[in-house]
Design a protein around this motif. Structure first.
Motif, PDB file in Angstrom:
ATOM      1  N   VAL A 147       0.858  -1.177   0.000  1.00 38.88           N
ATOM      2  CA  VAL A 147       0.000   0.000   0.000  1.00 38.88           C
ATOM      3  C   VAL A 147       0.902   1.238   0.000  1.00 38.88           C
ATOM      4  CG1 VAL A 147      -0.264   0.072   2.518  1.00 38.88           C
ATOM      5  CG2 VAL A 147      -1.999   1.098   1.088  1.00 38.88           C
ATOM      6  N   VAL A 148       0.460   2.265  -0.727  1.00 34.65           N
ATOM      7  CA  VAL A 148       1.191   3.528  -0.786  1.00 34.65           C
ATOM      8  C   VAL A 148       0.303   4.623  -0.223  1.00 34.65           C
ATOM      9  CG1 VAL A 148       2.210   5.267  -2.316  1.00 34.65           C
ATOM     10  CG2 VAL A 148       2.561   2.826  -2.792  1.00 34.65           C
ATOM     11  N   CYS A 149       0.849   5.396   0.684  1.00 34.75           N
ATOM     12  CA  CYS A 149       0.168   6.561   1.252  1.00 34.75           C
ATOM     13  C   CYS A 149       0.850   7.801   0.670  1.00 34.75           C
ATOM     14  CB  CYS A 149       0.282   6.541   2.763  1.00 34.75           C
ATOM     15  SG  CYS A 149      -0.429   8.008   3.558  1.00 34.75           S
ATOM     16  N   ALA A 150       0.214   8.419  -0.304  1.00 34.19           N
ATOM     17  CA  ALA A 150       0.823   9.582  -0.968  1.00 34.19           C
ATOM     18  C   ALA A 150      -0.254  10.426  -1.624  1.00 34.19           C
ATOM     19  CB  ALA A 150       1.825   9.114  -2.016  1.00 34.19           C
ATOM     20  N   PRO A 151      -0.120  11.696  -1.608  1.00 33.38           N
ATOM     21  CA  PRO A 151       0.844  12.454  -0.818  1.00 33.38           C
ATOM     22  C   PRO A 151       0.429  12.449   0.652  1.00 33.38           C
ATOM     23  CG  PRO A 151      -0.554  13.949  -2.072  1.00 33.38           C
ATOM     24  CD  PRO A 151      -0.941  12.553  -2.470  1.00 33.38           C
ATOM     25  N   MET A 152       1.382  12.147   1.524  1.00 32.61           N
ATOM     26  CA  MET A 152       1.099  12.103   2.954  1.00 32.61           C
ATOM     27  C   MET A 152       1.373  13.487   3.546  1.00 32.61           C
ATOM     28  SD  MET A 152       2.578   9.684   6.033  1.00 32.61           S
ATOM     29  CE  MET A 152       4.242  10.350   5.987  1.00 32.61           C
ATOM     30  N   GLY A 166       0.548  -6.471   8.452  1.00 36.71           N
ATOM     31  CA  GLY A 166       1.870  -6.721   7.891  1.00 36.71           C
ATOM     32  C   GLY A 166       2.040  -6.494   6.404  1.00 36.71           C
ATOM     33  N   VAL A 167       1.112  -5.791   5.775  1.00 40.11           N
ATOM     34  CA  VAL A 167       1.259  -5.492   4.355  1.00 40.11           C
ATOM     35  C   VAL A 167       2.313  -4.394   4.201  1.00 40.11           C
ATOM     36  CG1 VAL A 167       0.097  -4.534   2.315  1.00 40.11           C
ATOM     37  CG2 VAL A 167      -1.086  -6.186   3.769  1.00 40.11           C
ATOM     38  N   PRO A 168       3.308  -4.583   3.328  1.00 41.25           N
ATOM     39  CA  PRO A 168       4.317  -3.540   3.131  1.00 41.25           C
ATOM     40  C   PRO A 168       3.657  -2.196   2.818  1.00 41.25           C
ATOM     41  CG  PRO A 168       4.943  -5.523   1.950  1.00 41.25           C
ATOM     42  CD  PRO A 168       3.525  -5.728   2.447  1.00 41.25           C
ATOM     43  N   THR A 169       4.042  -1.171   3.583  1.00 39.08           N
ATOM     44  CA  THR A 169       3.422   0.141   3.464  1.00 39.08           C
ATOM     45  C   THR A 169       4.495   1.190   3.207  1.00 39.08           C
ATOM     46  OG1 THR A 169       1.672  -0.570   4.970  1.00 39.08           O
ATOM     47  CG2 THR A 169       1.928   1.798   4.633  1.00 39.08           C
ATOM     48  N   VAL A 170       4.258   1.988   2.163  1.00 38.97           N
ATOM     49  CA  VAL A 170       5.176   3.060   1.776  1.00 38.97           C
ATOM     50  C   VAL A 170       4.448   4.386   1.954  1.00 38.97           C
ATOM     51  CG1 VAL A 170       6.503   4.062  -0.130  1.00 38.97           C
ATOM     52  CG2 VAL A 170       6.325   1.567   0.103  1.00 38.97           C
ATOM     53  N   ALA A 171       5.118   5.351   2.575  1.00 37.21           N
ATOM     54  CA  ALA A 171       4.548   6.686   2.748  1.00 37.21           C
ATOM     55  C   ALA A 171       5.470   7.702   2.082  1.00 37.21           C
ATOM     56  CB  ALA A 171       4.390   7.013   4.223  1.00 37.21           C
ATOM     57  N   LEU A 172       4.873   8.545   1.250  1.00 37.77           N
ATOM     58  CA  LEU A 172       5.618   9.588   0.554  1.00 37.77           C
ATOM     59  C   LEU A 172       5.059  10.934   0.996  1.00 37.77           C
ATOM     60  CD1 LEU A 172       7.778  10.297  -1.543  1.00 37.77           C
ATOM     61  CD2 LEU A 172       6.027  10.042  -3.307  1.00 37.77           C
ATOM     62  N   PRO A 173       5.787  11.639   1.868  1.00 36.07           N
ATOM     63  CA  PRO A 173       5.279  12.892   2.437  1.00 36.07           C
ATOM     64  C   PRO A 173       5.130  14.021   1.427  1.00 36.07           C
ATOM     65  CG  PRO A 173       7.104  12.020   3.736  1.00 36.07           C
ATOM     66  CD  PRO A 173       7.068  11.259   2.448  1.00 36.07           C
ATOM     67  N   PHE A 174       4.430  15.062   1.891  1.00 36.46           N
ATOM     68  CA  PHE A 174       4.305  16.309   1.138  1.00 36.46           C
ATOM     69  C   PHE A 174       3.923  17.407   2.116  1.00 36.46           C
ATOM     70  CE2 PHE A 174       2.286  19.496  -1.559  1.00 36.46           C
ATOM     71  CZ  PHE A 174       3.221  19.598  -2.572  1.00 36.46           C
ATOM     72  N   TRP A 175       4.934  18.166   2.577  1.00 32.50           N
ATOM     73  CA  TRP A 175       4.685  19.298   3.451  1.00 32.50           C
ATOM     74  C   TRP A 175       5.835  20.285   3.340  1.00 32.50           C
ATOM     75  CZ3 TRP A 175       4.657  14.464   6.350  1.00 32.50           C
ATOM     76  CH2 TRP A 175       5.893  14.126   6.916  1.00 32.50           C
ATOM     77  N   SER A 176       5.619  21.452   3.899  1.00 33.94           N
ATOM     78  CA  SER A 176       6.606  22.531   3.806  1.00 33.94           C
ATOM     79  C   SER A 176       7.662  22.428   4.904  1.00 33.94           C
ATOM     80  CB  SER A 176       5.903  23.883   3.906  1.00 33.94           C
ATOM     81  OG  SER A 176       5.457  24.086   5.238  1.00 33.94           O
ATOM     82  N   THR A 177       8.729  23.201   4.728  1.00 27.97           N
ATOM     83  CA  THR A 177       9.779  23.250   5.751  1.00 27.97           C
ATOM     84  C   THR A 177       9.241  23.820   7.065  1.00 27.97           C
ATOM     85  OG1 THR A 177      10.498  25.391   4.854  1.00 27.97           O
ATOM     86  CG2 THR A 177      11.691  23.434   4.104  1.00 27.97           C
ATOM     87  N   ALA A 178       8.244  24.690   6.990  1.00 28.78           N
ATOM     88  CA  ALA A 178       7.648  25.239   8.212  1.00 28.78           C
ATOM     89  C   ALA A 178       6.968  24.126   9.014  1.00 28.78           C
ATOM     90  CB  ALA A 178       6.649  26.341   7.874  1.00 28.78           C
ATOM     91  N   LEU A 188       8.986   7.005  -7.335  1.00 27.88           N
ATOM     92  CA  LEU A 188       9.786   6.531  -6.210  1.00 27.88           C
ATOM     93  C   LEU A 188       8.937   5.685  -5.260  1.00 27.88           C
ATOM     94  CD1 LEU A 188      12.454   6.622  -4.562  1.00 27.88           C
ATOM     95  CD2 LEU A 188      11.595   8.733  -3.517  1.00 27.88           C
ATOM     96  N   ALA A 189       7.742   6.159  -4.953  1.00 25.89           N
ATOM     97  CA  ALA A 189       6.840   5.414  -4.060  1.00 25.89           C
ATOM     98  C   ALA A 189       6.416   4.085  -4.683  1.00 25.89           C
ATOM     99  CB  ALA A 189       5.627   6.245  -3.718  1.00 25.89           C
ATOM    100  N   LEU A 190       6.065   4.120  -5.958  1.00 30.85           N
ATOM    101  CA  LEU A 190       5.631   2.888  -6.624  1.00 30.85           C
ATOM    102  C   LEU A 190       6.764   1.885  -6.741  1.00 30.85           C
ATOM    103  CD1 LEU A 190       3.359   4.459  -9.381  1.00 30.85           C
ATOM    104  CD2 LEU A 190       2.656   3.379  -7.211  1.00 30.85           C
ATOM    105  N   SER A 191       7.958   2.370  -7.046  1.00 31.48           N
ATOM    106  CA  SER A 191       9.112   1.500  -7.141  1.00 31.48           C
ATOM    107  C   SER A 191       9.425   0.839  -5.788  1.00 31.48           C
ATOM    108  CB  SER A 191      10.328   2.311  -7.617  1.00 31.48           C
ATOM    109  OG  SER A 191      11.489   1.546  -7.602  1.00 31.48           O
ATOM    110  N   GLU A 192       9.344   1.610  -4.729  1.00 42.75           N
ATOM    111  CA  GLU A 192       9.606   1.063  -3.394  1.00 42.75           C
ATOM    112  C   GLU A 192       8.525   0.055  -2.997  1.00 42.75           C
ATOM    113  OE1 GLU A 192      11.933   0.647   0.097  1.00 42.75           O
ATOM    114  OE2 GLU A 192      12.326   1.295  -1.940  1.00 42.75           O
ATOM    115  N   ALA A 193       7.282   0.317  -3.348  1.00 46.39           N
ATOM    116  CA  ALA A 193       6.200  -0.638  -3.052  1.00 46.39           C
ATOM    117  C   ALA A 193       6.434  -1.953  -3.804  1.00 46.39           C
ATOM    118  CB  ALA A 193       4.859  -0.039  -3.421  1.00 46.39           C
ATOM    119  N   ARG A 194       6.843  -1.847  -5.048  1.00 46.29           N
ATOM    120  CA  ARG A 194       7.147  -3.072  -5.821  1.00 46.29           C
ATOM    121  C   ARG A 194       8.298  -3.832  -5.169  1.00 46.29           C
ATOM    122  NH1 ARG A 194       6.976   0.478 -10.172  1.00 46.29           N
ATOM    123  NH2 ARG A 194       4.921   0.500 -11.122  1.00 46.29           N
TER     124      ARG A 194
END
Length: 133
Positions: free
Chosen positions: A31-36, A64-76, A123-129
């Protein structure tokens, strides 16, 4: 551009199955959580599943399903103590958070719209694969 249903051959779910309703999706390989967003990271780390999407991610981690999270937030938002704490909690649970040098890094406040064009979905999809074997 194809939609998710066309790519997967399965209907897209946005709500929990009702009692007696047939499950429409097979067991997930990953499973991919994006944009997180920061809000999503904080809710996940606190086990808050007040939306279908959050509930699915929490459930997948739990079984136990492999889970990938790809964030999206500012430096603040990244500078807030809860952000780093939430990322650390998710990593402790085994979530592969693609965050840091060479992966995803926060953007300057007010530039989120400009960043979407170069958001590293691949990047997220590749890591999930990779994690699903």
């Amino acid at each position: 551009m194809q939609g998710l249903a066309e790519v997967t051959g399965r209907p897209v779910r946005s709500a929990w199955s009702r009692s007696g309703e047939q499950k429409s999706n097979p067991k997930a390989d990953a499973v991919v959580c994006a944009p997180m967003t920061m809000n999503t990271a904080n809710k996940l780390a606190a086990d808050i599943s007040d939306t279908y999407a959050l509930g699915v991610i929490i459930e997948m981690v739990g079984v136990g399903v492999p889970t990938v999270a790809l964030p999206f937030w500012s430096t603040a938002l990244d500078a807030h103590p809860s952000t780093r704490r939430s990322v650390a909690v998710l990593r402790e649970w085994g979530v592969r958070v693609l965050y840091g040098p060479g992966e995803w890094e926060p953007h300057e406040p007010g530039t989120g719209g400009e960043q979407l064009v170069k958001y590293p979905w691949a990047l997220a999809l590749s890591e999930a694969r990779r994690l699903s074997g």
